[in-house]
Design a protein around this motif. Structure first.
Motif, PDB file in Angstrom:
ATOM      1  N   ASP A  61       0.588  40.742  -8.663  1.00 53.08           N
ATOM      2  CA  ASP A  61       1.576  41.674  -8.116  1.00 53.08           C
ATOM      3  C   ASP A  61       2.484  42.137  -9.260  1.00 53.08           C
ATOM      4  OD1 ASP A  61       3.375  39.655  -8.627  1.00 53.08           O
ATOM      5  OD2 ASP A  61       3.599  39.053  -6.531  1.00 53.08           O
ATOM      6  N   ARG A  62       3.381  43.025  -8.899  1.00 56.89           N
ATOM      7  CA  ARG A  62       4.233  43.664  -9.899  1.00 56.89           C
ATOM      8  C   ARG A  62       5.057  42.640 -10.699  1.00 56.89           C
ATOM      9  NH1 ARG A  62       7.524  48.671  -9.224  1.00 56.89           N
ATOM     10  NH2 ARG A  62       9.680  48.158  -9.560  1.00 56.89           N
ATOM     11  N   GLU A  63       5.551  41.609 -10.016  1.00 62.34           N
ATOM     12  CA  GLU A  63       6.395  40.636 -10.711  1.00 62.34           C
ATOM     13  C   GLU A  63       5.577  39.804 -11.706  1.00 62.34           C
ATOM     14  OE1 GLU A  63       9.579  40.999 -10.860  1.00 62.34           O
ATOM     15  OE2 GLU A  63       9.164  42.626  -9.464  1.00 62.34           O
ATOM     16  N   ALA A  64       4.340  39.515 -11.328  1.00 57.89           N
ATOM     17  CA  ALA A  64       3.478  38.746 -12.248  1.00 57.89           C
ATOM     18  C   ALA A  64       3.164  39.583 -13.494  1.00 57.89           C
ATOM     19  CB  ALA A  64       2.197  38.340 -11.541  1.00 57.89           C
ATOM     20  N   VAL A  65       2.980  40.882 -13.304  1.00 58.01           N
ATOM     21  CA  VAL A  65       2.737  41.759 -14.468  1.00 58.01           C
ATOM     22  C   VAL A  65       4.010  41.828 -15.312  1.00 58.01           C
ATOM     23  CG1 VAL A  65       2.167  44.101 -15.220  1.00 58.01           C
ATOM     24  CG2 VAL A  65       0.987  43.123 -13.249  1.00 58.01           C
TER      25      VAL A  65
END
Ligand SMILES: Cc1cc2nc3c(=O)[nH]c(=O)nc-3n(C[C@H](O)[C@H](O)[C@H](O)COP(=O)(O)OP(=O)(O)OC[C@H]3O[C@@H](n4cnc5c(N)ncnc54)[C@H](O)[C@@H]3O)c2cc1C
Length: 416
Positions: free
Chosen positions: A148-152
């Motif tokens: 997800d965006r936070e992991a990226v």
């Protein structure tokens, strides 16, 4: 001579004056059992595996320039096996497995670096498509992680996540993907093939192919006529030209693809990242330069240099993804000729002429395929039939309609 710590110490003590040349410079013989045209990655890998896996000896590779002068020395060095379709997935995963053991296998440091390949997505629909691709990969035993965006953001905090047009929603990561030093791959395969008796003949252009009674008998070259029983064409961007020598018209177009390198920077991007809303991908070389590129220029050409509209497009997409890129200076750019097939997938097959085999259609993605392509082409030539890994890469699929259209773009080479 094997390359190892002992040979390094021995040569250090003698002032590095006694290293043997990595391969010989033989004059061509009058006749070979097998001739491979094209001393790029695929041709050299084919000769290497013909000798190593099939025990064949009387082989020559004919290269019109010098080793590494073609696309093998011009690509952006990315390897991955994040394919979805059945014809592609097992083949590219086999290539990845060969990469993972390649340096030990051919005893050469090719700087295989599995630093991860991350494809960014920018819409919900694109994320769904990535989930589907990732699931297909995992079903086939290939590693894939949907982030997800936070992991990226944790991996790359300096991307523009809230870009008004192209917000980053997440990405598909293949951790086993990465980069390999491209010209070392050519040198490693060349040295390995040479050690097994293959003659690698540089500056030897094939100008004609002689066929008698439907069977290949030899090639006319800039160094004279060379007889052979089997002939493999591995000429990448020049495939249409070499196939034309026997009157074959390939379902292929030649286009130029550009790449760029920036000035050296401190460590900045530790993996390979692709932008999903335009044509841009980037990694950082061990020397510190950002290595990046985009899509093909989109017109037919044999020129190994591109034009400014694609330069502008690539840089625009890059800055949309990484705003700080705007302050980086580009050092140089170059181009290579791509053999764009009509479905974006390659051909590794026999032809209608006995003893003539074809390896082409790699588009802009053939570097990652180099070991598996050589391995499968060697099998096809040695056994006179395709291996099950390249069984889908038949030339007649364009007649029968069994296209392997990974991108779903149709018969439009400039979109693949
Ligand atoms: C800018 C750029 C970036 C790329 N990035 C990537 C990437 O990141 N990852 C990836 O997987 N792929 C990438 N590619 C694609 C990849 O480089 C090619 O698909 C692949 O290298 C083609 O196979 P090859 O190595 O055998 O080609 P080449 O090295 O081009 O070998 C073909 C050889 O045939 C020789 N030849 C042609 N005609 C004759 C003749 N008549 N007689 C004798 N010799 C002949 C040529 O001189 C050439 O050396 C990129 C390509 C370019 C140009």
């Amino acid at each position: 001579m094997r390359y190892n710590v002992f040979s390094l110490i021995k040569n250090t003590l003698s002032g590095h004056k006694n290293w043997e040349p990595a391969w010989r410079q033989p004059e061509p013989q009058k006749e070979y059992d097998i001739v491979i045209v094209g001393g790029g990655g695929h041709g050299l890998a084919t000769a290497y595996y013909l000798a190593k896996e099939h025990g064949l000896k009387n082989i020559a590779v004919l290269e019109k320039g010098w080793l590494g002068s073609g696309n093998i020395g011009r690509n952006t060095t990315i390897i991955r096996s994040n394919y979805m379709l059945p014809g592609n997935n097992p083949f590219y995963e086999w290539s990845m497995k060969l990469w993972e053991n390649l340096e030990q296998d051919f005893n050469f440091n090719a700087m295989v670096s599995q630093r991860g390949v991350l494809n960014l997505c920018h819409t919900d629909a694109q994320r769904d498509a990535f989930a589907r691709r990732g699931n297909a990969m995992r079903i086939d035993g290939v590693d894939a992680e949907l982030l997800d965006r936070e992991a990226v953001r944790e991996m790359y905090p300096f991307f523009d996540y809230d870009n008004a047009r192209f917000p980053i929603k997440g990405g598909l990561l293949q951790k086993r993907g990465g980069t390999v030093r491209h010209d070392a791959v050519a040198w490693g395969f060349a040295r390995g093939a040479d050690q097994r008796g293959v003659d690698i003949i540089q500056h030897c252009e094939v100008k004609g192919i002689k066929v008698e009674n439907g069977k290949v008998v030899g090639v006319d070259t800039s160094k004279g006529f060379i007889k052979c029983k089997k002939l493999g064409l591995a000429t990448a961007g020049n495939s249409s030209e070499t196939a034309k020598m026997v009157g074959m018209r390939l379902p292929m177009e030649s286009h130029v693809l550009q790449a760029f390198v920036s000035e050296g920077l401190k460590p900045y991007i530790d993996g390979v990242v692709t932008f999903g809303a335009g044509h841009f991908y980037v990694s950082q070389s061990d020397k510190g330069g950002l290595v990046f590129g985009g899509d093909i220029d989109g017109y037919n050409s044999y020129a190994r240099r591109g034009n400014l509209p694609m330069v502008e497009h690539v840089i625009e997409a890059g800055v949309a993804m990484i705003p700080s890129l705007a302050r980086v200076r580009v050092l140089r750019s170059w181009g290579g000729i791509m053999d764009m097939s009509m479905d974006g997938s390659p051909i590794i097959d026999k032809t209608h002429i006995q003893g003539l085999y074809l390896n082409s259609g790699w588009c802009y993605g053939g570097f990652k395929a180099t070991p598996a392509s050589g391995w499968c082409f060697a099998y096809t030539i040695a056994k006179d039939e395709p291996h099950k890994l390249n069984a889908a890469y038949r030339l007649d699929r364009f007649k029968t309609g069994h296209m392997i259209d990974e991108k779903g773009q149709g018969a439009t080479p400039n979109l693949h």
